[in-house]
Design a protein around this motif. Structure first.
Motif, PDB file in Angstrom:
ATOM      1  N   ARG A 198       4.850  -5.192  12.274  1.00  0.00           N
ATOM      2  CA  ARG A 198       4.960  -6.143  11.170  1.00  0.00           C
ATOM      3  C   ARG A 198       6.374  -6.692  11.071  1.00  0.00           C
ATOM      4  NH1 ARG A 198       2.035  -2.748   6.459  1.00  0.00           N
ATOM      5  NH2 ARG A 198       2.186  -4.594   5.148  1.00  0.00           N
ATOM      6  N   SER A 235       5.811   0.848   7.397  1.00  0.00           N
ATOM      7  CA  SER A 235       5.321   1.449   6.153  1.00  0.00           C
ATOM      8  C   SER A 235       6.014   0.881   4.914  1.00  0.00           C
ATOM      9  CB  SER A 235       5.488   2.966   6.188  1.00  0.00           C
ATOM     10  OG  SER A 235       6.863   3.297   6.335  1.00  0.00           O
ATOM     11  N   ASP A 268       4.522  -2.131   2.550  1.00  0.00           N
ATOM     12  CA  ASP A 268       3.545  -1.883   1.490  1.00  0.00           C
ATOM     13  C   ASP A 268       4.153  -1.245   0.238  1.00  0.00           C
ATOM     14  OD1 ASP A 268       1.406  -2.884   3.042  1.00  0.00           O
ATOM     15  OD2 ASP A 268       1.321  -0.978   4.123  1.00  0.00           O
ATOM     16  N   GLU A 269       5.428  -0.942   0.284  1.00  0.00           N
ATOM     17  CA  GLU A 269       6.102  -0.330  -0.860  1.00  0.00           C
ATOM     18  C   GLU A 269       6.459  -1.390  -1.904  1.00  0.00           C
ATOM     19  OE1 GLU A 269       9.426   2.083   0.325  1.00  0.00           O
ATOM     20  OE2 GLU A 269       8.243   3.077   1.876  1.00  0.00           O
ATOM     21  N   THR A 322       4.955  -6.173  -3.418  1.00  0.00           N
ATOM     22  CA  THR A 322       5.448  -5.375  -2.295  1.00  0.00           C
ATOM     23  C   THR A 322       6.534  -6.123  -1.516  1.00  0.00           C
ATOM     24  OG1 THR A 322       3.810  -6.299  -0.789  1.00  0.00           O
ATOM     25  CG2 THR A 322       3.176  -4.287  -2.005  1.00  0.00           C
ATOM     26  N   GLN A 353       6.211  -6.822   1.562  1.00  0.00           N
ATOM     27  CA  GLN A 353       5.446  -7.801   2.336  1.00  0.00           C
ATOM     28  C   GLN A 353       5.269  -9.088   1.542  1.00  0.00           C
ATOM     29  OE1 GLN A 353       3.851  -7.378   5.492  1.00  0.00           O
ATOM     30  NE2 GLN A 353       3.018  -9.439   5.448  1.00  0.00           N
ATOM     31  N   ARG A 354       4.849  -8.965   0.305  1.00  0.00           N
ATOM     32  CA  ARG A 354       4.595 -10.139  -0.539  1.00  0.00           C
ATOM     33  C   ARG A 354       5.874 -10.943  -0.758  1.00  0.00           C
ATOM     34  NH1 ARG A 354       2.208 -14.242  -1.994  1.00  0.00           N
ATOM     35  NH2 ARG A 354       1.735 -14.610  -4.163  1.00  0.00           N
TER      36      ARG A 354
END
Length: 157
Positions: free
Chosen positions: A4, A115, A118-119, A128, A130-131
């Motif tokens: 990712r 990982s 997603d935190e 998150t 990612q967002r």
């Protein structure tokens, strides 16, 4: 691209620094090719290229600080509070700050473990990591479009 972090950093490079896949240009290319007078010229009620550059840089710098372990200190209400630009030197400094902050932001994303995407970013209310990274990409494309159109209007005069 297997991770990712590789995928997201690649998307950031495309829009910010050196890609041409979706928009056939990138922010760096657009802002480096205008003078300070063009960058600060007001076209109707539109924001200036300089102000949009400042705005993008404001978020890159602020989010990077979180990636480096600092606090989230940026606020939307201050994201357009650009000091006036009175010279080519001041415009060049803003452009270089944008390029430097873009590189640092991308570097931090490249170093992220999958990982971590997603935190929660600072607080759960901010979503998150990612967002937020996706938000930077979308936000950058949005303003890249504006910068490109304003530049076209200015060069047609």
């Amino acid at each position: 691209m297997n991770t990712r972090s590789e995928f997201m950093s690649s998307r950031l490079k495309e829009v910010l620094l050196d890609g041409k896949w979706i928009a056939q240009t990138n922010v760096k290319e657009q802002i480096k090719s205008v003078t300070w007078k063009q960058a600060t010229k007001k076209v109707g009620s539109l924001n200036t290229i300089a102000l949009l550059t400042y705005h993008l840089n404001y978020y890159l710098e602020g989010i990077t600080q979180v990636f480096l372990g600092g606090n989230l200190e940026i606020r939307d209400k201050f994201s357009f509070d650009m000091p006036p630009i009175h010279s080519e030197k001041e415009w060049s400094e803003l452009v270089e700050s944008f390029v430097t902050n873009s590189k640092l932001f991308i570097e931090r994303v490249e170093l992220m473990k999958d990982s971590m995407f997603d935190e929660p970013f600072v607080h759960e209310k901010y979503g998150t990591y990612q967002r937020n990274i996706e938000g930077v990409i979308e936000h950058s494309y949005y303003h890249l479009g504006q910068i490109s159109l304003i530049k076209k209007i200015l060069l047609d005069f």
